[in-house]
Write a protein that holds these residues in place. Sequence first.
Motif, PDB file in Angstrom:
ATOM      1  N   LYS A  45       0.828  -1.216   0.000  1.00 22.94           N
ATOM      2  CA  LYS A  45       0.000   0.000   0.000  1.00 22.94           C
ATOM      3  C   LYS A  45       0.860   1.263   0.000  1.00 22.94           C
ATOM      4  O   LYS A  45       0.420   2.303  -0.489  1.00 22.94           O
ATOM      5  N   LEU A  48       1.625   1.897  -3.569  1.00 24.50           N
ATOM      6  CA  LEU A  48       0.430   2.390  -4.270  1.00 24.50           C
ATOM      7  C   LEU A  48       0.035   3.798  -3.845  1.00 24.50           C
ATOM      8  O   LEU A  48      -0.776   4.437  -4.496  1.00 24.50           O
ATOM      9  N   LEU A  71      -0.176   4.813 -11.561  1.00 26.64           N
ATOM     10  CA  LEU A  71      -1.407   4.019 -11.630  1.00 26.64           C
ATOM     11  C   LEU A  71      -1.888   3.822 -13.065  1.00 26.64           C
ATOM     12  O   LEU A  71      -2.549   2.836 -13.375  1.00 26.64           O
ATOM     13  N   ALA A  72      -1.528   4.761 -13.938  1.00 26.38           N
ATOM     14  CA  ALA A  72      -1.964   4.650 -15.334  1.00 26.38           C
ATOM     15  C   ALA A  72      -1.343   3.433 -16.018  1.00 26.38           C
ATOM     16  O   ALA A  72      -1.859   2.962 -17.025  1.00 26.38           O
ATOM     17  N   PHE A  74      -0.552   0.500 -14.328  1.00 26.59           N
ATOM     18  CA  PHE A  74      -0.529  -0.432 -13.214  1.00 26.59           C
ATOM     19  C   PHE A  74      -1.809  -1.272 -13.186  1.00 26.59           C
ATOM     20  O   PHE A  74      -2.890  -0.799 -13.535  1.00 26.59           O
ATOM     21  N   MET A  76      -3.795  -4.517 -10.670  1.00 28.81           N
ATOM     22  CA  MET A  76      -3.673  -5.248  -9.406  1.00 28.81           C
ATOM     23  C   MET A  76      -4.782  -6.281  -9.250  1.00 28.81           C
ATOM     24  O   MET A  76      -5.945  -6.012  -9.539  1.00 28.81           O
ATOM     25  N   PHE A  78      -6.645  -8.190  -6.397  1.00 26.59           N
ATOM     26  CA  PHE A  78      -6.854  -8.119  -4.948  1.00 26.59           C
ATOM     27  C   PHE A  78      -7.146  -9.500  -4.378  1.00 26.59           C
ATOM     28  O   PHE A  78      -7.661 -10.384  -5.063  1.00 26.59           O
ATOM     29  N   GLN A  79      -6.860  -9.617  -3.089  1.00 24.11           N
ATOM     30  CA  GLN A  79      -7.022 -10.895  -2.394  1.00 24.11           C
ATOM     31  C   GLN A  79      -8.439 -11.457  -2.563  1.00 24.11           C
ATOM     32  O   GLN A  79      -8.622 -12.622  -2.873  1.00 24.11           O
ATOM     33  N   GLY A  80      -9.435 -10.599  -2.340  1.00 24.16           N
ATOM     34  CA  GLY A  80     -10.823 -11.068  -2.443  1.00 24.16           C
ATOM     35  C   GLY A  80     -11.439 -10.766  -3.800  1.00 24.16           C
ATOM     36  O   GLY A  80     -12.654 -10.854  -3.968  1.00 24.16           O
ATOM     37  N   ALA A  82     -12.194  -8.016  -5.133  1.00 23.79           N
ATOM     38  CA  ALA A  82     -12.595  -6.601  -5.107  1.00 23.79           C
ATOM     39  C   ALA A  82     -13.322  -6.197  -6.389  1.00 23.79           C
ATOM     40  O   ALA A  82     -13.134  -5.096  -6.910  1.00 23.79           O
ATOM     41  N   LEU A  83     -14.166  -7.105  -6.886  1.00 20.19           N
ATOM     42  CA  LEU A  83     -14.951  -6.764  -8.075  1.00 20.19           C
ATOM     43  C   LEU A  83     -16.113  -5.863  -7.658  1.00 20.19           C
ATOM     44  O   LEU A  83     -16.631  -5.996  -6.547  1.00 20.19           O
ATOM     45  N   ARG A  96     -11.405   0.433 -16.572  1.00 16.90           N
ATOM     46  CA  ARG A  96     -10.457   1.500 -16.917  1.00 16.90           C
ATOM     47  C   ARG A  96     -10.630   1.951 -18.376  1.00 16.90           C
ATOM     48  O   ARG A  96     -10.299   3.080 -18.715  1.00 16.90           O
ATOM     49  N   ARG A 146      -9.227  -8.153 -15.114  1.00 15.87           N
ATOM     50  CA  ARG A 146      -9.292  -6.697 -14.907  1.00 15.87           C
ATOM     51  C   ARG A 146      -7.888  -6.119 -14.730  1.00 15.87           C
ATOM     52  O   ARG A 146      -7.582  -5.044 -15.231  1.00 15.87           O
ATOM     53  N   ASP A 158      -2.094  -9.648  -4.726  1.00 12.06           N
ATOM     54  CA  ASP A 158      -2.194  -9.742  -3.267  1.00 12.06           C
ATOM     55  C   ASP A 158      -2.843 -11.082  -2.912  1.00 12.06           C
ATOM     56  O   ASP A 158      -4.037 -11.275  -3.150  1.00 12.06           O
TER      57      ASP A 158
ATOM     58  N   THR B 124     -14.476  -4.658   1.411  1.00 12.03           N
ATOM     59  CA  THR B 124     -14.123  -5.663   0.396  1.00 12.03           C
ATOM     60  C   THR B 124     -13.062  -5.126  -0.582  1.00 12.03           C
ATOM     61  O   THR B 124     -12.879  -5.700  -1.663  1.00 12.03           O
ATOM     62  N   GLU B 125     -12.415  -4.039  -0.196  1.00  9.39           N
ATOM     63  CA  GLU B 125     -11.295  -3.447  -0.958  1.00  9.39           C
ATOM     64  C   GLU B 125     -11.719  -2.861  -2.300  1.00  9.39           C
ATOM     65  O   GLU B 125     -10.870  -2.580  -3.146  1.00  9.39           O
ATOM     66  N   GLN B 126     -13.028  -2.680  -2.514  1.00  6.92           N
ATOM     67  CA  GLN B 126     -13.462  -2.102  -3.785  1.00  6.92           C
ATOM     68  C   GLN B 126     -13.036  -0.641  -3.910  1.00  6.92           C
ATOM     69  O   GLN B 126     -12.805  -0.142  -5.011  1.00  6.92           O
ATOM     70  N   ALA B 129      -9.586  -0.735  -4.945  1.00  8.44           N
ATOM     71  CA  ALA B 129      -9.559  -1.123  -6.365  1.00  8.44           C
ATOM     72  C   ALA B 129      -9.854   0.082  -7.260  1.00  8.44           C
ATOM     73  O   ALA B 129      -9.217   0.253  -8.298  1.00  8.44           O
ATOM     74  N   ILE B 131      -9.125   3.147  -6.662  1.00  7.46           N
ATOM     75  CA  ILE B 131      -7.917   3.988  -6.695  1.00  7.46           C
ATOM     76  C   ILE B 131      -6.893   3.397  -7.660  1.00  7.46           C
ATOM     77  O   ILE B 131      -6.305   4.116  -8.462  1.00  7.46           O
ATOM     78  N   THR B 132      -6.725   2.064  -7.586  1.00  7.88           N
ATOM     79  CA  THR B 132      -5.727   1.452  -8.474  1.00  7.88           C
ATOM     80  C   THR B 132      -6.175   1.504  -9.937  1.00  7.88           C
ATOM     81  O   THR B 132      -5.348   1.346 -10.831  1.00  7.88           O
ATOM     82  N   LEU B 133      -7.462   1.731 -10.164  1.00 14.16           N
ATOM     83  CA  LEU B 133      -7.962   1.881 -11.534  1.00 14.16           C
ATOM     84  C   LEU B 133      -8.040   3.360 -11.924  1.00 14.16           C
ATOM     85  O   LEU B 133      -8.820   3.748 -12.799  1.00 14.16           O
ATOM     86  N   SER B 134      -7.245   4.175 -11.236  1.00 10.45           N
ATOM     87  CA  SER B 134      -7.129   5.619 -11.533  1.00 10.45           C
ATOM     88  C   SER B 134      -8.464   6.350 -11.418  1.00 10.45           C
ATOM     89  O   SER B 134      -8.737   7.277 -12.180  1.00 10.45           O
TER      90      SER B 134
END
Lengths: 245, 257
Positions: A45, A48, A71-72, A74, A76, A78-80, A82-83, A96, A146, A158, B124-126, B129, B131-134
Motif C-alpha cells: 500500500k 500504491l 497508476l496509469a 498499473f 492489481m 486483490f485478495q478477495g 474486489a470486483l 479502466r 481486470r 495480493d 471488500t477493498e473495492q 480497487a 484507486i488502483t484503476l485511476s
Amino acid sequence: MIKMEGVTKSFGSNHVLKGLDLEIARGTSMVIIGGSGTGKSIALKCILGLVTPDAGRITVAGGTSDRDAFLARFGMLFQGGALFDSLPVWQNVAFRLLRGSLAKPRAEAREIAIHKLRRVGLGADVADRFPSELSGGMQKRVGLARAIAADPEIIFFDEPTTGLDPIMAGVINALIREIVTEMGATAMTITHDMTSVRAIADNVAMLHDGVIQWSGPVADIDHSGNAHLDQFIHGRAEGPIQPLR
Amino acid sequence: MTILAAIGRSVLALLASVGRVFIFAVQALSHVVRPPFYHKELAAALLNIGWLSLPVVGLTAIFTGGALALQIYAGGARFNAEAVVPQIVAIGMVRELGPVLVGLMIAARVTSSIAAEIATMKVTEQIDALITLSTHPMKYLTVPRVLAALISVPVLVAVGDIIGVFGGYAVATGTLGFNPAAYIKNTVDFLEPLDIISSLTKGAVFGFAAALIGCYFGMHSGRGAMGVGAATKGSVEAAAMVILAANFVLTGVFFTL
C-alpha cells in the motif's frame, strides 16, 4: 523499476516497517513472503500511495513515485477479487477502458474485456453475469482479467491463491506466470503459499520484523542459509520467528 | 473530575467529528466542479434517490396530511376554529412536515443504503480497487450521490407537499364536510411564495446533508460486518439529527429574522 529505501511505517506504538529496502528490476517477478501481520500489505500500500510512509523513499522507474502516472500503467489483483458488484463482469474488466484517459468506445471496450476473459480461461457467456453469480475461482480470474485489461507494465498480486482449492490455485499460479512472461510486466506478489512462490517468482524477499531478512533468486530459497527463511518455507514452529500461541 | 473529563472528551470527539465531516463536505464540493464527471453514476443516483423514493415519500405525505386535517379539525373544534383546516394543513405541510418528513425518510432510505453500500465496498477493498484503476472514490462515489440528492430531494419535497395537502383535502372534503372548491381556494390563497421557497431550500439542505453523511460514514467505516453495521446505524442517527437541527435553524432564518 520499483525501489524502496529505508521505508518506515508505524501505527501508534506498532512499528510495522522499520526501514524496508527492496528493489524490483524491470520485467521480473518478485514475491514477498512473511508471516501474517509482518507488513507485507502495508509495504504494497505504500508503493500504491494508499498509505503514506513515515520515512524513506519509494521510486518507480527511476522517478519519485507520481501516483497518477504510476497508476496509469498499473494493474492489481486483490485478495478477495474486489470486483464491483453493481457492474456486470465485462464492465468490471473494462472499467479502466470505459472512463478516464484510457477510455475507448463501449463496443471496443467490451471486445477487449471478452478477449481478456478468454485469456484467463473464461468464456464470453460470463461477460454479462454479475460477480455475485460467480464462484470464488471465477471471481479471481475476473480480477486477473481486470488487472491485465489495460496491458499494464506493473502488476501486483495480493494473496492470489488464498481461499482457492489446490487445483484452482495451480491454475491461477500458471496464469499469472504466463501473463507476466507474455506481457513482460514487472510483477510483485504477496503470498504465504510456497507453491505459488515457486510457480510465480523470479526473486523472493522474506519480510519479518519490519525489514527484509533475505532476498534472492527463487532457485536459492532452499539453500539460503537464512534461519528466518528456512523456518518459514518449512513451516517449522521452532526458530527465530516466534509464532503467536 | 472523572465525569467532567469524560464529558470533555465526548465534546472534543464530537467537535473533531464535525470538523472531519466539514472537511469531507468541502472536498466533495471541490470535486463537483472538477472533471472527470461521471454522468452515468449521477443518473443512477438520481433514479435511486429521486424516482425510487417517490412511493415512500408519497405514502408518508398522504397519511400525514390526512392525519393533520383530522387533528386540526378536532383541536380547532375546542375554540370553534374548525374552518382553519385548509390553511393549517397547507402551512404545516409546506413549511414543516413536508420537508422534515421527506428528509427523515431520505435519511432512513437513502443515507442508510449509501453508508452500507460504500462501507461494504471499503471492507471488500473495492475502494482501493477504484484507486488502483485511476478513479477517485470521491468523484465516483460521493459526488454523484450528493449531487443527485441535492437535485432530487427538493423535487421530492415539492411532491410530498402537494400529496400531503391533497391528503388533508381528501380527508376534509371526504369525511369532515368541507367544500372542495373552498378548500382549494383557501389553501392557494393562504400560501405565500416564501413558504414554498423555504420548503424547497430545506429539501436541498436536507438532501445534501443526508447523502453527504451517508458517504462520510461509508468511507470511514470500520472493518467487517460490525464496521458496516456501525457505519449504517451511525449515518442514519447523524443524518436525522442534522436534518432536525438544520430545520430549526432554517425555520428561524426564514420566518423570524
